[in-house]
Scaffold this motif. Sequence first.
Motif, PDB file in Angstrom:
ATOM      1  N   THR A  62      -6.945   7.496  10.580  1.00 43.02           N
ATOM      2  CA  THR A  62      -6.116   6.685   9.681  1.00 43.02           C
ATOM      3  C   THR A  62      -6.805   6.520   8.330  1.00 43.02           C
ATOM      4  O   THR A  62      -6.182   6.671   7.267  1.00 43.02           O
ATOM      5  N   LEU A  63      -8.098   6.212   8.365  1.00 41.94           N
ATOM      6  CA  LEU A  63      -8.847   6.031   7.118  1.00 41.94           C
ATOM      7  C   LEU A  63      -8.815   7.309   6.287  1.00 41.94           C
ATOM      8  O   LEU A  63      -8.673   7.268   5.063  1.00 41.94           O
ATOM      9  N   GLN A  64      -8.925   8.434   6.969  1.00 43.07           N
ATOM     10  CA  GLN A  64      -8.890   9.703   6.257  1.00 43.07           C
ATOM     11  C   GLN A  64      -7.563   9.873   5.524  1.00 43.07           C
ATOM     12  O   GLN A  64      -7.521  10.268   4.361  1.00 43.07           O
ATOM     13  N   GLU A  65      -6.483   9.532   6.196  1.00 39.94           N
ATOM     14  CA  GLU A  65      -5.157   9.613   5.560  1.00 39.94           C
ATOM     15  C   GLU A  65      -5.073   8.663   4.361  1.00 39.94           C
ATOM     16  O   GLU A  65      -4.505   8.999   3.316  1.00 39.94           O
ATOM     17  N   MET A  66      -5.636   7.460   4.530  1.00 37.71           N
ATOM     18  CA  MET A  66      -5.629   6.494   3.430  1.00 37.71           C
ATOM     19  C   MET A  66      -6.409   7.024   2.233  1.00 37.71           C
ATOM     20  O   MET A  66      -5.951   6.953   1.092  1.00 37.71           O
ATOM     21  N   ARG A  67      -7.600   7.533   2.503  1.00 41.25           N
ATOM     22  CA  ARG A  67      -8.448   8.042   1.416  1.00 41.25           C
ATOM     23  C   ARG A  67      -7.751   9.188   0.692  1.00 41.25           C
ATOM     24  O   ARG A  67      -7.876   9.329  -0.525  1.00 41.25           O
ATOM     25  N   GLU A  68      -7.031   9.973   1.452  1.00 39.16           N
ATOM     26  CA  GLU A  68      -6.296  11.099   0.864  1.00 39.16           C
ATOM     27  C   GLU A  68      -5.320  10.591  -0.197  1.00 39.16           C
ATOM     28  O   GLU A  68      -5.348  11.045  -1.342  1.00 39.16           O
TER      29      GLU A  68
ATOM     30  N   HIS B 250      -3.674   3.328 -10.051  1.00 41.34           N
ATOM     31  CA  HIS B 250      -3.889   4.634 -10.692  1.00 41.34           C
ATOM     32  C   HIS B 250      -5.112   5.339 -10.129  1.00 41.34           C
ATOM     33  O   HIS B 250      -6.049   5.645 -10.861  1.00 41.34           O
ATOM     34  N   PRO B 251      -5.096   5.590  -8.833  1.00 34.83           N
ATOM     35  CA  PRO B 251      -6.299   6.171  -8.217  1.00 34.83           C
ATOM     36  C   PRO B 251      -6.612   7.566  -8.750  1.00 34.83           C
ATOM     37  O   PRO B 251      -7.772   7.969  -8.772  1.00 34.83           O
ATOM     38  N   GLU B 252      -5.587   8.278  -9.217  1.00 35.50           N
ATOM     39  CA  GLU B 252      -5.844   9.646  -9.706  1.00 35.50           C
ATOM     40  C   GLU B 252      -6.686   9.621 -10.982  1.00 35.50           C
ATOM     41  O   GLU B 252      -7.519  10.503 -11.192  1.00 35.50           O
ATOM     42  N   THR B 253      -6.494   8.564 -11.806  1.00 39.59           N
ATOM     43  CA  THR B 253      -7.308   8.417 -13.015  1.00 39.59           C
ATOM     44  C   THR B 253      -8.765   8.165 -12.634  1.00 39.59           C
ATOM     45  O   THR B 253      -9.690   8.737 -13.216  1.00 39.59           O
ATOM     46  N   VAL B 254      -8.955   7.292 -11.656  1.00 39.52           N
ATOM     47  CA  VAL B 254     -10.311   6.986 -11.201  1.00 39.52           C
ATOM     48  C   VAL B 254     -10.968   8.255 -10.674  1.00 39.52           C
ATOM     49  O   VAL B 254     -12.099   8.592 -11.037  1.00 39.52           O
ATOM     50  N   ALA B 255     -10.245   8.985  -9.824  1.00 39.30           N
ATOM     51  CA  ALA B 255     -10.815  10.193  -9.214  1.00 39.30           C
ATOM     52  C   ALA B 255     -11.222  11.203 -10.284  1.00 39.30           C
ATOM     53  O   ALA B 255     -12.312  11.781 -10.237  1.00 39.30           O
TER      54      ALA B 255
ATOM     55  N   PHE C 253       0.845  -1.204   0.000  1.00 44.24           N
ATOM     56  CA  PHE C 253       0.000   0.000   0.000  1.00 44.24           C
ATOM     57  C   PHE C 253       0.876   1.249   0.000  1.00 44.24           C
ATOM     58  O   PHE C 253       0.712   2.148  -0.821  1.00 44.24           O
ATOM     59  N   ASN C 254       1.829   1.284   0.934  1.00 46.37           N
ATOM     60  CA  ASN C 254       2.694   2.466   1.039  1.00 46.37           C
ATOM     61  C   ASN C 254       3.507   2.702  -0.229  1.00 46.37           C
ATOM     62  O   ASN C 254       3.675   3.836  -0.666  1.00 46.37           O
ATOM     63  N   ARG C 255       3.980   1.614  -0.833  1.00 49.07           N
ATOM     64  CA  ARG C 255       4.788   1.762  -2.040  1.00 49.07           C
ATOM     65  C   ARG C 255       3.913   2.244  -3.200  1.00 49.07           C
ATOM     66  O   ARG C 255       4.285   3.158  -3.931  1.00 49.07           O
ATOM     67  N   THR C 256       2.738   1.637  -3.332  1.00 48.81           N
ATOM     68  CA  THR C 256       1.851   2.013  -4.448  1.00 48.81           C
ATOM     69  C   THR C 256       1.464   3.485  -4.385  1.00 48.81           C
ATOM     70  O   THR C 256       1.451   4.175  -5.394  1.00 48.81           O
ATOM     71  N   TYR C 257       1.141   3.953  -3.182  1.00 47.56           N
ATOM     72  CA  TYR C 257       0.666   5.330  -3.060  1.00 47.56           C
ATOM     73  C   TYR C 257       1.755   6.291  -2.582  1.00 47.56           C
ATOM     74  O   TYR C 257       1.455   7.419  -2.191  1.00 47.56           O
ATOM     75  N   GLN C 258       3.005   5.801  -2.606  1.00 50.75           N
ATOM     76  CA  GLN C 258       4.142   6.676  -2.262  1.00 50.75           C
ATOM     77  C   GLN C 258       3.878   7.414  -0.961  1.00 50.75           C
ATOM     78  O   GLN C 258       3.901   8.649  -0.902  1.00 50.75           O
ATOM     79  N   THR C 259       3.607   6.632   0.076  1.00 49.56           N
ATOM     80  CA  THR C 259       3.194   7.234   1.331  1.00 49.56           C
ATOM     81  C   THR C 259       3.779   6.459   2.505  1.00 49.56           C
ATOM     82  O   THR C 259       4.378   5.396   2.316  1.00 49.56           O
ATOM     83  N   LYS C 260       3.605   7.021   3.688  1.00 48.83           N
ATOM     84  CA  LYS C 260       4.001   6.307   4.900  1.00 48.83           C
ATOM     85  C   LYS C 260       2.845   6.238   5.882  1.00 48.83           C
ATOM     86  O   LYS C 260       3.053   6.072   7.089  1.00 48.83           O
TER      87      LYS C 260
END
Lengths: 329, 329
Positions: free
Chosen positions: A317-323, B52-57, A166-173
Amino acid sequence: MRQIVLTADRPSGKLHLGHYVGSLANRVQLQEEHQQYMMVADVQALTDNFEHPETVAKNVLEVTRDYLAVGIDPEKTTIFIQSQVPELTEMTVYYLNFVTLARLERNPTVKAEIAQKGFDKAIPMGFLCYPVSQTADITAFKTDLVPVGEDQLPMIELSNEIVRRFNRTYQTKVLKEATPLVGKVGRLAGLDGKEKASKSLNNAIFLSDSSEEIKRKVFSMFTDPAHLKVSDPGLVEGNVVFTYLDAFHSDKEEVAALKERYRLGGLGDTEIKGILNTTLQAFLEPIRERRAGLKEKDLRGILSEGMRAARTVACATLQEMREVMHLRY
Amino acid sequence: MRQIVLTADRPSGKLHLGHYVGSLANRVQLQEEHQQYMMVADVQALTDNFEHPETVAKNVLEVTRDYLAVGIDPEKTTIFIQSQVPELTEMTVYYLNFVTLARLERNPTVKAEIAQKGFDKAIPMGFLCYPVSQTADITAFKTDLVPVGEDQLPMIELSNEIVRRFNRTYQTKVLKEATPLVGKVGRLAGLDGKEKASKSLNNAIFLSDSSEEIKRKVFSMFTDPAHLKVSDPGLVEGNVVFTYLDAFHSDKEEVAALKERYRLGGLGDTEIKGILNTTLQAFLEPIRERRAGLKEKDLRGILSEGMRAARTVACATLQEMREVMHLRY
């Protein structure tokens, strides 16, 4: 900073001495040093009890009662019911994208359970997916530590794998990997000498057992089948009475002396069972009394407070994920 | 009483004439007689676009724009975004208990998609489970009718199976079986003569295409490869220009006369493409203008209203479900 600990129990039955030795005693300690969440995992319990939801519902309160009776302090530990934090189901659905069917089928814990339950391909999807639901539980609270038995290690591995993907795909921590806390978790044999005390094997002493039930169970315990007469030498190893004395008798020297006498011959099963009975009665009486003294209204109040606290964190946490998933309309 | 209709589109791209002929035109009619929900299925789109969540959004707003431009009226139809109704994910998790792995793997639609995408065992669980997520969408609104193509029939079957199992297990009638509305759904060939116009095949005219793009696409259409000179007799069958004239030209007699001329020889591709271009320009210009006139603020307002309406109904259904599942603390 205090570390965050998460534990959970499936409310498929009341808790017993095996749970106490294996986990609850440890959790009573953990709440002193850490920020602890204890989840009554009703949604997970439904994955293999969905045909008996009333049993699950009833045991939610019983398990909460057990928690409080052994010394879990709601001022220190957040106790909550899984189904009251619906954010966990939303996270579960998102995490399903980050795990393949092959990966879930390879999980040795799930594999063993599938074989044990005889599911094979008729495995309900809810059951196959419960490790993903556990990932939601662990990550929602940014858990640092998960106390587990050896057999649960693959679950934490899977959870951390999903976190990394998840973190790698969305470039996040935003998601945090958890560390399993093994080792402190013991295991208590069943009354019948089987490896593990469990409700389904009907070989456990429950925290809520009456004085008479405790006595009856102690006197039915598996000892040394070759120890026929009082004067016969007896085996201590694999003798359940001594396993329980080791776990619950406060005077280690006295237990050592009793073992010596039993080995040499001259200590009868009736006498040693009487000693264990006294020990367990003394241990369980205050727990039983605290249990009985807990009003349902107060339990519900504690769970309701726990829900509020747990939802606040899970929502954040969910809010951060959705972001990071661009789900922000 | 008005019947409830649910439809959905994965926002993986803007909508094209294939969507219009296959489904949107029908939905513009359906909203007059029924209570219609139209869901922008972003959670479902993520099951095969999670990288590619940005495409979906981005496409969530584009698809909503397409809906409104072709005449979907937010006063008559509830338009909402799937991820804004989190109750759907909670229902999905409960429904996973009522379907086995074998049952999902047997689903012919999913099977075909797995083969097409080359997933095999590496199939992400989210993708494998999307029919269960669809069951949540359908049942949340107590849907009576789901307009579908033939190929989607197994989805409705599966959904109804879960409904029956749930209702039987909990001795309830809270969930409703849905009836597929087949037949009214047409299919439009691609510009290249392929069976189906689709974004991924890059053979579609989008509702938002500019006048120049439309012209370019019309003049690139597949006709009769043997029709070399104007005077040659030409084939009308499989000739995409005539397929589109059948679908969009208002004067059927004129189309019949053109077909006759083309068959006999004497009608050139340039002339007939010119006629189709005029037809499509006239059809798409007002749609494109309505599209352009829609302010993002207004779109968001409509989706926000839709969310409120959809959540109210989904929450009520979920509440009934939780009641029979004894999840009422």
